[in-house]
Design a protein around this motif. Sequence first.
Motif, PDB file in Angstrom:
ATOM      1  N   GLU A   1      21.398 -36.978  -0.726  1.00 46.89           N
ATOM      2  CA  GLU A   1      20.065 -37.365  -0.281  1.00 46.89           C
ATOM      3  C   GLU A   1      19.235 -36.111  -0.013  1.00 46.89           C
ATOM      4  O   GLU A   1      19.746 -35.113   0.491  1.00 46.89           O
ATOM      5  N   ALA A   2      17.947 -36.180  -0.358  1.00 43.76           N
ATOM      6  CA  ALA A   2      17.003 -35.093  -0.063  1.00 43.76           C
ATOM      7  C   ALA A   2      15.773 -35.694   0.595  1.00 43.76           C
ATOM      8  O   ALA A   2      15.268 -36.733   0.142  1.00 43.76           O
ATOM      9  N   ARG A   3      15.302 -35.031   1.664  1.00 45.01           N
ATOM     10  CA  ARG A   3      14.129 -35.522   2.390  1.00 45.01           C
ATOM     11  C   ARG A   3      13.192 -34.356   2.699  1.00 45.01           C
ATOM     12  O   ARG A   3      13.652 -33.266   3.056  1.00 45.01           O
ATOM     13  N   PHE A   4      11.891 -34.603   2.580  1.00 46.21           N
ATOM     14  CA  PHE A   4      10.889 -33.579   2.810  1.00 46.21           C
ATOM     15  C   PHE A   4       9.788 -34.145   3.694  1.00 46.21           C
ATOM     16  O   PHE A   4       9.293 -35.257   3.455  1.00 46.21           O
ATOM     17  N   MET A   5       9.380 -33.383   4.718  1.00 45.17           N
ATOM     18  CA  MET A   5       8.284 -33.787   5.589  1.00 45.17           C
ATOM     19  C   MET A   5       7.157 -32.769   5.462  1.00 45.17           C
ATOM     20  O   MET A   5       7.383 -31.566   5.537  1.00 45.17           O
ATOM     21  N   PHE A   6       5.917 -33.265   5.292  1.00 47.76           N
ATOM     22  CA  PHE A   6       4.785 -32.393   5.026  1.00 47.76           C
ATOM     23  C   PHE A   6       3.935 -32.126   6.265  1.00 47.76           C
ATOM     24  O   PHE A   6       3.208 -31.138   6.300  1.00 47.76           O
ATOM     25  N   ASN A   7       3.991 -33.003   7.259  1.00 49.90           N
ATOM     26  CA  ASN A   7       3.129 -32.864   8.425  1.00 49.90           C
ATOM     27  C   ASN A   7       3.907 -33.272   9.665  1.00 49.90           C
ATOM     28  O   ASN A   7       4.421 -34.384   9.746  1.00 49.90           O
TER      29      ASN A   7
ATOM     30  N   GLY B   1      14.673 -39.257  -1.242  1.00 51.38           N
ATOM     31  CA  GLY B   1      15.407 -40.057  -2.204  1.00 51.38           C
ATOM     32  C   GLY B   1      16.869 -39.677  -2.215  1.00 51.38           C
ATOM     33  O   GLY B   1      17.253 -38.592  -1.756  1.00 51.38           O
ATOM     34  N   GLY B   2      17.693 -40.591  -2.721  1.00 51.20           N
ATOM     35  CA  GLY B   2      19.114 -40.305  -2.782  1.00 51.20           C
ATOM     36  C   GLY B   2      19.861 -41.375  -3.555  1.00 51.20           C
ATOM     37  O   GLY B   2      19.292 -42.400  -3.963  1.00 51.20           O
ATOM     38  N   THR B   3      21.135 -41.130  -3.730  1.00 52.44           N
ATOM     39  CA  THR B   3      21.975 -42.087  -4.443  1.00 52.44           C
ATOM     40  C   THR B   3      23.388 -42.028  -3.883  1.00 52.44           C
ATOM     41  O   THR B   3      23.810 -41.002  -3.324  1.00 52.44           O
ATOM     42  N   LYS B   4      24.121 -43.140  -4.005  1.00 52.84           N
ATOM     43  CA  LYS B   4      25.518 -43.136  -3.586  1.00 52.84           C
ATOM     44  C   LYS B   4      26.315 -44.164  -4.370  1.00 52.84           C
ATOM     45  O   LYS B   4      25.774 -45.168  -4.871  1.00 52.84           O
ATOM     46  N   ARG B   5      27.603 -43.902  -4.465  1.00 52.55           N
ATOM     47  CA  ARG B   5      28.581 -44.817  -5.060  1.00 52.55           C
ATOM     48  C   ARG B   5      29.719 -44.891  -4.069  1.00 52.55           C
ATOM     49  O   ARG B   5      30.377 -43.890  -3.792  1.00 52.55           O
ATOM     50  N   ASP B   6      29.965 -46.098  -3.508  1.00 51.82           N
ATOM     51  CA  ASP B   6      30.924 -46.157  -2.410  1.00 51.82           C
ATOM     52  C   ASP B   6      31.443 -47.573  -2.220  1.00 51.82           C
ATOM     53  O   ASP B   6      30.942 -48.528  -2.834  1.00 51.82           O
ATOM     54  N   ILE B   7      32.444 -47.703  -1.366  1.00 55.75           N
ATOM     55  CA  ILE B   7      33.002 -48.984  -0.933  1.00 55.75           C
ATOM     56  C   ILE B   7      32.424 -49.282   0.453  1.00 55.75           C
ATOM     57  O   ILE B   7      32.514 -48.445   1.349  1.00 55.75           O
ATOM     58  N   GLU B   8      31.848 -50.469   0.624  1.00 60.97           N
ATOM     59  CA  GLU B   8      31.256 -50.801   1.914  1.00 60.97           C
ATOM     60  C   GLU B   8      31.551 -52.249   2.294  1.00 60.97           C
ATOM     61  O   GLU B   8      31.814 -53.092   1.431  1.00 60.97           O
ATOM     62  N   GLN B   9      31.481 -52.497   3.579  1.00 59.64           N
ATOM     63  CA  GLN B   9      31.558 -53.859   4.103  1.00 59.64           C
ATOM     64  C   GLN B   9      30.136 -54.361   4.281  1.00 59.64           C
ATOM     65  O   GLN B   9      29.435 -53.957   5.205  1.00 59.64           O
ATOM     66  N   LEU B  10      29.696 -55.202   3.364  1.00 61.64           N
ATOM     67  CA  LEU B  10      28.375 -55.800   3.497  1.00 61.64           C
ATOM     68  C   LEU B  10      28.453 -56.966   4.484  1.00 61.64           C
ATOM     69  O   LEU B  10      29.522 -57.471   4.798  1.00 61.64           O
ATOM     70  N   GLY B  11      27.315 -57.373   4.981  1.00 62.73           N
ATOM     71  CA  GLY B  11      27.286 -58.512   5.887  1.00 62.73           C
ATOM     72  C   GLY B  11      27.625 -58.192   7.324  1.00 62.73           C
ATOM     73  O   GLY B  11      28.022 -59.082   8.078  1.00 62.73           O
ATOM     74  N   VAL B  12      27.503 -56.922   7.736  1.00 59.93           N
ATOM     75  CA  VAL B  12      27.743 -56.575   9.137  1.00 59.93           C
ATOM     76  C   VAL B  12      26.442 -56.191   9.843  1.00 59.93           C
ATOM     77  O   VAL B  12      26.444 -55.812  11.003  1.00 59.93           O
ATOM     78  N   GLN B  13      25.313 -56.314   9.130  1.00 59.15           N
ATOM     79  CA  GLN B  13      23.991 -56.111   9.712  1.00 59.15           C
ATOM     80  C   GLN B  13      23.022 -57.077   9.056  1.00 59.15           C
ATOM     81  O   GLN B  13      23.097 -57.328   7.859  1.00 59.15           O
ATOM     82  N   LEU B  14      22.130 -57.637   9.854  1.00 61.77           N
ATOM     83  CA  LEU B  14      21.077 -58.470   9.296  1.00 61.77           C
ATOM     84  C   LEU B  14      19.906 -57.614   8.836  1.00 61.77           C
ATOM     85  O   LEU B  14      19.412 -57.756   7.724  1.00 61.77           O
TER      86      LEU B  14
END
Length: 847
Positions: free
Chosen positions: A518-524, A533-546
């Motif tokens: 992930e890369a993030r830039f703040m101008f002010n 922006g960023g990207t990931k490929r991973d194993i996750e437990q979905l359905g633990v947050q609404l």
Amino acid sequence: MLKFNFLITLISLLILSSASAQIKVSGKVIDGKTKRPVAYADVTLPNAGTFTTTNTDGSFYLESVENDSIIEVSLDGYEFFEQELTSKVNYNFTITLIPDGSVRENSTVELDEATVTNRKKKYKNKKENPAYAILNELWKRKRRNGLRIVPQYEYEEYEKLQFDLNNVDSALTKSKLFKDMEFIFERIDTSEITGKAYLPAFLNESVYKVYGKNEPSRRERKDLLANKSSGFDDNEIVTQTLKNLYKEFDIYENRLNFFNKNFVSPVARDGFSVYEYELTDTINLDGIDCYRIKYYPKRDGELTFVGDVYISMNTYAVKEVSMQSTRNIDVNFVRDIFVNLQYEVKNDSIFYPKRDYILLDMALMNKKAKAKGLFAHRTVSYKNFDFETPHPDDFYNERNYDPYTSGAFEKDDLYWAGARHEKLSKNEDGIYETLDSLQQVPRFKRIVKSVEILGSGYWNVWKAIDIGNLYSSVGYNEIEGFRLRAGARTYFTQNDMWRIAGYLAYGFGDKQFKYGAEARFMFNKFNRFQIGGGTKRDIEQLGVQLTTSDGIMTRSFASSSIFNQGANDKLSHINKTNIYTSIDPLKNFTIRFDGNYQTTRAADPNLFNIGYNQHGWDENHLIDTNVSLSLIARPGAKFSRYGIDRYEHTTLAPTIMLRYTKGFSGLFNSEFNYDKIQFLFTKPFLVGSFGRSNVVFEAGKTFQGLPLSLLSVIPGNESYGQVPGTFTQLDYYEFVTDTYTTFTLDHHFNGWILNKIPLIKKLKVREVGFIRAAWGDISAESLNMNRSDIPYLAPHDKIYFEYGFGIENIGWGNFRPLRVDFNWRGNYLEIPDARKFGVTVGMDMSF
């Protein structure tokens, strides 16, 4: 050896005391008949005009720069005590009070705390007490801070914050921990409030110009004109942490907030149910004749103070008040609180702040009187009030002033000599030199670096590259088996305007690599306009947050837990790409726009099926492209740093979020058009003297039928850990909805019940009660689309709920991080394998 250490300590204190030419007296007052400590007696140096009140253990400390050879002690029911002091320094001074023969049945003896209080008069009801008539006149006049009722105002504010290491003794000065740093002990001093030897360790001074406007709506701008801080690189967090220990409060309110706990104000309307009051005498303060009323708590173990309140004889307004907590205060890490507030009284209904001073005696390992700890001081003074000069509305925008470009951090000694509202003591002035010298000591640098690693979880390995988070390096789940993760980030300064971070993980069970970047830039730094922006490929437990996070560098706790109540096999493999932009048009109000592309499939289709019917055939690999607009308000939240990553301090600020998500069919092979709206509200509330309630409310609706991985799952928790926002007795995917409402209430009683039970109160554990509820529905269109073996169920016939209680503050000394909850499922018990009861364990370090 002990005698030698004691002798060295005593000699050191005597030398320091003699050098400053002060009168210092400490000791205890005891009852001549019972030999027990006497609480709430007046101890006075009459010629110096200095006095104090003995605490619940009979102890006292007095200090004065004025010479005085007489000490006096008085308390109703005892003979007046007077004695000449033979030296300027008198430690371990024991004073014996002789009962004066008054009616002894009016005395009270608390054997558990070995405390004696003796009152000459006992009133049949509170209205017979002369103090009641005075306080009643105070209550009749609805006092208001004059700054809140004038059309506009401005004034200058000076703030001094200080940390000191207290209970400094010869053993500490010779400790190997301070090897090569022995020069810091040249600045040992003695507190004029507690009598403890202390070593100044941190000092921060600030001068502000405050502008305010009350009409047509209240607005305030606070410009930092100057700031001077002792040498830590991260002093902004240290400073704001210290500030955050002190909450703004109005002495006329019934409850005063300390450490997010409600203490009873000494002038509360219900004060007579909590405090004993004694009208002692009159005194002139700043030319104003005042009543002096002494107060102390009726009962042991409540959040109360002991001290004096001075009330103007003409206007019945509080001119000054001193407050000191009782010795058995049930607040972790805190031995003592001392407060002195001074006011300018303008007329019958208006007052202005003049000077505030608060001292916190913080304990490190335990709260024994001689244990090592910290003094945390805050002094604030106000002057140069102006109520005549108007300014246009836009002037009050805080973003019109930038202290970093105004030179506020570059003021010289000549400026500070004239800007301070009160002169620094010799030792305070020397803190800057001492800390600058410490920065040159390699051993000190290594200690500071170790503390930084423990606090942040990141370790700097090369120039501006950190590795971490070290605390998420190891995990385990059914699919991956044991999992190792290594991450890194850029880190040039604490106020970086951009940051790049990434991680690589490997599962020894599925033998697959995972990654994220992930890369993030703040101008002010004022409106916090940023892109990322960023990207990931991973194993996750979905359905633990609404209401899920759109970030890349996050990981679900549920998919990393080692011990589980269920199989933890309903995991998903995701590929996600996110781009975003956000801006804060107003303080603590964020507008964020996200674009997401995500593919989802079951991590192991043999264990968990997320297949669905689409276009007449079965699919088990979902592609989703969506955009979302989020409006996030955090009124009252406090942050340190101004860079892209800020440090948030604990407050009672709410979180209010409204999010709209739009899914696009056909965009990057996405398969579904849909509209989803979600709302989130969270806030802690102080409930009088009954503790703190944490409230979470969520609601949402999806307007089209969708596959399982795009629906709203009522969050379950199959681990033995406590996961905020989840339902402990629900399995993952047990309730699936496209319309939902959830409510959670956790109430922390802070020992309000258990502290009243003998023996148990000595454990200092605290009770928690909670209830969680959820209602939801799922459309026929969504039901028909999904072909999973899981029988999708929504709690629409009746509201699902679970409830229980917990015991928190479990531990030893000041280290009391454990909480154990006992959870019961309220209904839907007929569901196969429903978990009716469960025990969960969590950790929470709090006051």
